[in-house]
Enzyme design. Structure first.
Site, short mmCIF file in Angstrom:
data_model
loop_
_atom_site.label_atom_id
_atom_site.label_comp_id
_atom_site.label_asym_id
_atom_site.label_seq_id
_atom_site.Cartn_x
_atom_site.Cartn_y
_atom_site.Cartn_z
N SER A 193 -4.20 -27.03 16.68
CA SER A 193 -5.15 -26.04 16.75
C SER A 193 -6.63 -26.99 16.31
O SER A 193 -7.51 -26.77 16.52
CB SER A 193 -5.05 -24.81 16.14
OG SER A 193 -4.57 -25.09 14.45
N GLY A 195 -0.99 -16.44 13.64
CA GLY A 195 -0.59 -17.08 14.97
C GLY A 195 0.27 -18.06 14.62
O GLY A 195 0.55 -18.82 15.48
N THR A 206 -9.80 -20.15 14.67
CA THR A 206 -8.92 -19.49 13.94
C THR A 206 -7.54 -19.67 14.32
O THR A 206 -7.16 -20.07 15.53
CB THR A 206 -9.15 -17.94 13.71
OG1 THR A 206 -8.75 -17.36 14.69
CG2 THR A 206 -10.66 -17.82 13.49
N CYS A 207 -6.62 -19.76 13.46
CA CYS A 207 -5.22 -19.58 13.76
C CYS A 207 -4.72 -18.26 13.94
O CYS A 207 -3.58 -18.06 13.56
CB CYS A 207 -4.32 -20.39 12.87
SG CYS A 207 -4.54 -22.18 13.23
N SER A 208 -5.64 -17.10 14.25
CA SER A 208 -5.21 -15.84 13.87
C SER A 208 -4.95 -15.23 15.59
O SER A 208 -5.55 -15.70 16.38
CB SER A 208 -5.89 -14.95 13.23
OG SER A 208 -5.79 -13.54 13.29
#
EC number: 2.1.1.-
Length: 724
Positions: A283, A385, A443-445
Site C-alpha cells: 500500500s 484491511g 489508508t489501509c482501512s
C-alpha cells in the site's frame, strides 16, 4: 472397581489422548488426520526474555473490564525485561506476536485458568498473572510439551517459577480446555474466535512479502542477476510456495513479490543488509508511485503521517533524478531526527527536508512550501484491511493500541469517529495550500467512513473556504490490471480488497481544477512527460530551443511549397496571409486560361466528331447555368500537361470527395444535360478507374469550382482543375 490412583491415571491418560488428537490445541484449527496417533510435532519454544517482554506488552494492551466483571487481577507493576536483546528487531517482533496472539484468546485463556482452580490452589503474586496467561497460550499451543532450552540461554527466575506451576497443573488445564471446546461446540478454540479474526489469520498465513528496489544503490537488472545467482527464479505470478521464486508487481515496476516462507532466507542476503531491497507493505508503494505520476521534475512534495522512514526514502529515490525536494513533517524528537537522517544517508537519499512542526500547525502560506505541488496524506486509520496487524504496525510505526481492537475484529464506534474526525481535519487543511495542485489520500482501512465519506465530505466543505480553484476527484493514475480492479475503480477510487495476495488499501487522488485563464506552456508539458519517462534520450532544453526556432520561422513570409501535393502545399501556407494567397490564385488562373485557349485550338478533329450532341456543349456563346453540366463538359478539352503546378490559396475547400452514384439517382432529369455528356469522359478523365463504373463530382464541389471561375476575367475559360 478402580482405586483412586488408577482412576486418576486413567483420567490423565484420556485427557492426554484427547489433547494429542485434537487440533484445538493448535491455533491453526486443522484436525489431526490420524486420531489414534499420539505423535506430536515439536514447535520451537520462546526464550525467557521473550516471555517477559510479551507479558509487559500484554499488560499494556489487554482488554480491561469494569470492576464488577474483573476475573483476574493483573497488578500494575511490569516485569523487568532482559536488557541484552530488548532493542533487537526480531526479538521485538516475536514478543509482539506472542502478546497479540494471547490477546485474541484472552477470554478463553482466563476461563481455563479459573476452571482449573490454579489461582485458588496457589499463592502467586498478581504481577505475574500477565506472565502466566502468556505462557499458558504458548504452553497449550505446543500441546503441553516441555520446553527445550539451549545451554547458553539466559534464564529468568519468574519465568522458571511460572513454568513449574503450569507443568504441575497440566492435567487440570487440559481438562478445562476440553470442556471449553465442548461448551462452544467447536472443533478447536480457534473456531471460537470471531469470523473476521479467523479470516484475518488465514490470509496472514499466506500473505507474500513485498520489497521495493532501492534504485539509487542498484539497478533492477543487477537485483535480478543477484537473485538468480542465489537460486531464485523469476516468474509471472507467485503460485508455488515451496520454491525459491519471485515476481514483479504489476502496479509498481520496482516492487518484487516473494513467498512468505522465504523471509528468513532473504533476511540473510546482502541485498537486504545493504538497503538495496526493502521489505514494506504494498500500500505504501502504491501511494508513492501515485505521487510520482503527478509531479514534474522540479515540483516539491509534502508527506504527512508517513510512519515508516522507508516510505519517505522510497519517495526520495523515485525522484532522485529530479530537482524536487521531499518535505516530511512531524519529527519533533531530536533522537528520531538523528536516526532518520542516519537512515536516509545509508539509503542514498539526498533531497529530503525534515520539518519539526506537526502538519496542522504549518501555515498554508509557509515560504518553505511554496513549490510544493503534491501532498501525500497517510492519515492514522483503523488498519482494518491489514491481515497481519503486528507486522504492519511495527514496520509502519503505527499506534500499538490498535492491536487491542484488531484482536476483536474491529474498532468501537467512538474510536472510529475520533479517527474519522482527524482524517477530515488533515484533508481539509491540505486543501488550504494555495500552490498545491494535487492531494493523494491513502489508508489501509476497508471502512467506508474513513475512505469515501471523508473524501466526499472534504470536497463539499471546500466550497465555503477561500476563493481558489476547487478540488475534484480524479481517476487513479495506477494501472488497472484486472477486471475486478476496473470495477472497483468505476467511482474514481482505487481499492484493493484484503486477499491472500495483499492487504486492503484505499487510494484517492484529488486534483485542483485548472484556472481557465491560465494556459499550459510547452515547458510544463515537456516537464510532465520527462517526469513520467516518456522522453528517454531527448533533452528538454534542446526541445524548447527547437520550438522557439519554429515560432520564429512562422513569423517569416511563407515560401513556395516544395511538396508537389496540393494538400500539403496548403498546410505549408500561413492561414493569415489571405491577400498573398488570393494573388497567387489569380495569377495561376490567368496563366491557365492562356494554356487552355491554346489547347482548344490544337484539339484533334476526332474529338469534335464524337457524339452529335457533344458539339453543343462546347459552344462558348452562352455558358450553361447548371454547374454540373458545365463541370462535365469541360473535360472534353484534354489538358496537355498533368504535372503543372497547382494553386495554393483556395485549395483546401476544393479537396475532392469521390462518390460512386448509380445513374438512376442522377440529380438532373433523364433528358437534356445527361444526353449532352461526352462519352470520352469515361475513358481519359479518370485514369485507372474501372470501365463501366463512372465517377461523378458532387454538386457542392461543382459550386465551389464555379465560384473560383467567376473570379476570373473570362466566363468561358476552362482550366484542367489539377487538384482533382
Amino acid at each position: 472397581m478402580l482405586d483412586p490412583t488408577s482412576e486418576r491415571d486413567l483420567f490423565d491418560q484420556e485427557n492426554m489422548e484427547e489433547i494429542s488428537q485434537l487440533a484445538s490445541l493448535e491455533m491453526s484449527g486443522d484436525v489431526v488426520a490420524n486420531t489414534n496417533s499420539t505423535v506430536v510435532l515439536e514447535k520451537p519454544s520462546y526464550p525467557d526474555s521473550v516471555y517477559v517482554t510479551a507479558a509487559n506488552i500484554f499488560q499494556g494492551i489487554r482488554i480491561q473490564r469494569s470492576p464488577d466483571k474483573v476475573i483476574i487481577n493483573y497488578g500494575s507493576e511490569p516485569l523487568q525485561p532482559s536488557s541484552s536483546r530488548s532493542e533487537d528487531e526480531s526479538f521485538q517482533r516475536l514478543s509482539y506476536e506472542l502478546a497479540f496472539s494471547t490477546l485474541k484468546y484472552q477470554d478463553i485463556l482466563e476461563s481455563i485458568l479459573i476452571d482449573s482452580y490454579i489461582f485458588s490452589s496457589t499463592t502467586i503474586a498478581s504481577q505475574l498473572n500477565s506472565l502466566i496467561i502468556v505462557m499458558l497460550y504458548d504452553f497449550q499451543d505446543r500441546k503441553f510439551q516441555p520446553r527445550i532450552l539451549s545451554e547458553n540461554e539466559e534464564t529468568i527466575p519468574e519465568v522458571q517459577e511460572v513454568e513449574n506451576l503450569l507443568n504441575g497443573f497440566k492435567t487440570k488445564l487440559a481438562a478445562a480446555l476440553a470442556r471449553c471446546r465442548i461448551k462452544h461446540d467447536a472443533l478447536s478454540i480457534y473456531h471460537i474466535l470471531p469470523e473476521t479474526v479467523r479470516k484475518q489469520e488465514q490470509r496472514a498465513s499466506t500473505l507474500p512479502l513485498y520489497a521495493w528496489i532501492n534504485t539509487s544503490k542498484i539497478s533492477l537488472e543487477e537485483v535480478y542477476n543477484n537473485l538468480r545467482r542465489k537460486g531464485y527464479s523469476k516468474v509471472k505470478s507467485i503460485t508455488s510456495v515451496n520454491e525459491k521464486v519471485y515476481a514483479v508487481d504489476q502496479h509498481c515496476f520496482n516492487v518484487l513479490i516473494f513467498p512468505a516462507h522465504l523471509k528468513t532466507d532473504l533476511l540473510n542476503i546482502d541485498l537486504i543488509k545493504d538497503y538495496k531491497l526493502i521489505f514494506q507493505d504494498k500500500s505504501r508503494s502504491l501511494a508513492v508511485h501515485s505521487v510520482k505520476a503527478l509531479i514534474n521534475i522540479d515540483d516539491d512534495v509534502l508527506m504527512v503521517n508517513t510512519g515508516s522512514w522507508y516510505t519517505v526514502a522510497h519517495m526520495s529515490i523515485l525522484t532522485s533524478g529530479h530537482t524536487s525536494k521531499i518535505f516530511v513533517c512531524g519529527i519533533q524528537q531530536e533522537e528520531k531526527d538523528f536516526n532518520a537522517r542516519k537512515l536516509f544517508t545509508r539509503m542514498g537519499c539526498q533531497n529530503i527536508e525534515i520539518l519539526h512542526e506537526t502538519f496542522l500547525s504549518i501555515e498554508s502560506k509557509d515560504h518553505r512550501l511554496q513549490n510544493v505541488k503534491v501532498i501525500l496524506l497517510l492519515p492514522r486509520c483503523s488498519s482494518l484491511g491489514v491481515s497481519n496487524p503486528v507486522e504492519f504496525i511495527l514496520n509502519e510505526h503505527e499506534d500499538k493500541s490498535l492491536l487491542q481492537d484488531l484482536s476483536q475484529g474491529g474498532l468501537p464506534k467512538d474510536k472510529l469517529e475520533t479517527l474519522v474526525q482527524q482524517q477530515f481535519e488533515q484533508l481539509t487543511h491540505a486543501m488550504k495550500f494555495t500552490k498545491v495542485q494535487a492531494i493523494v489520500y491513502c489508508t489501509c482501512s476497508v471502512s467506508k467512513e474513513e475512505n469515501e465519506d471523508v473524501v466526499e465530505k472534504a470536497l463539499e466543505y471546500q466550497s465555503s473556504g477561500v476563493k481558489m480553484q476547487p478540488y475534484r476527484l480524479s481517476p487513479p493514475v495506477l494501472p488497472l490490471c484486472t477486471l475486478k480492479e476496473i470495477e472497483l475503480s468505476m467511482d474514481r477510487f482505487f481499492r484493493l480488497e484484503p486477499s491472500d495476495m495483499n492487504n486492503g488499501c484505499f487510494l484517492s487522488i484529488l486534483t485542483r481544477e485548472r484556472d481557465p485563464s491560465e494556459t499550459v506552456s510547452v515547458k510544463d508539458v515537456l516537464a510532465r512527460a520527462a517526469a513520467k519517462g516518456l522522453l528517454e534520450g531527448v533533452e528538454v532544453g534542446k526541445t524548447l530551443k527547437r520550438d522557439k526556432k519554429r515560432k520564429k520561422s512562422k513569423a517569416l513570409p511563407s515560401r513556395a511549397p516544395h511538396h508537389g501535393d496540393p494538400l500539403r502545399d496548403h498546410l505549408a501556407v500561413d492561414g493569415n496571409d489571405t491577400s498573398n494567397v488570393q494573388m497567387k490564385i489569380s495569377e495561376l488562373l490567368h496563366r491557365e486560361s492562356k494554356i487552355s485557349t491554346s489547347t482548344k485550338m490544337s484539339a484533334p478533329a476526332k474529338t469534335v466528331s464524337q457524339a452529335g450532341t457533344s458539339s453543343q456543349v462546347r459552344k462558348p456563346s452562352k455558358p450553361l447555368s447548371t454547374p454540373l453540366v458545365r463541370n462535365f463538359s469541360r473535360p472534353v478539352e484534354r489538358p496537355t500537361n498533368f504535372v503543372r503546378a497547382r494553386p495554393e490559396g483556395k485549395v483546401i475547400p476544393l479537396k475532392p470527395i469521390e462518390i460512386v452514384l448509380p445513374p438512376v439517382i442522377f440529380p438532373l432529369s433523364s433528358q437534356g444535360p445527361r444526353v449532352q455528356m461526352p462519352a470520352t469522359h469515361f475513358y481519359y478523365r479518370f485514369i485507372g478507374s474501372k470501365v463501366g463504373v463512372p465517377r461523378y463530382l458532387t454538386s457542392s464541389t461543382s459550386r465551389r469550382k464555379e465560384k473560383v471561375k467567376e473570379s476570373t476575367t473570362s466566363s468561358h475559360v476552362r482550366h484542367p482543375r489539377p487538384w482533382l
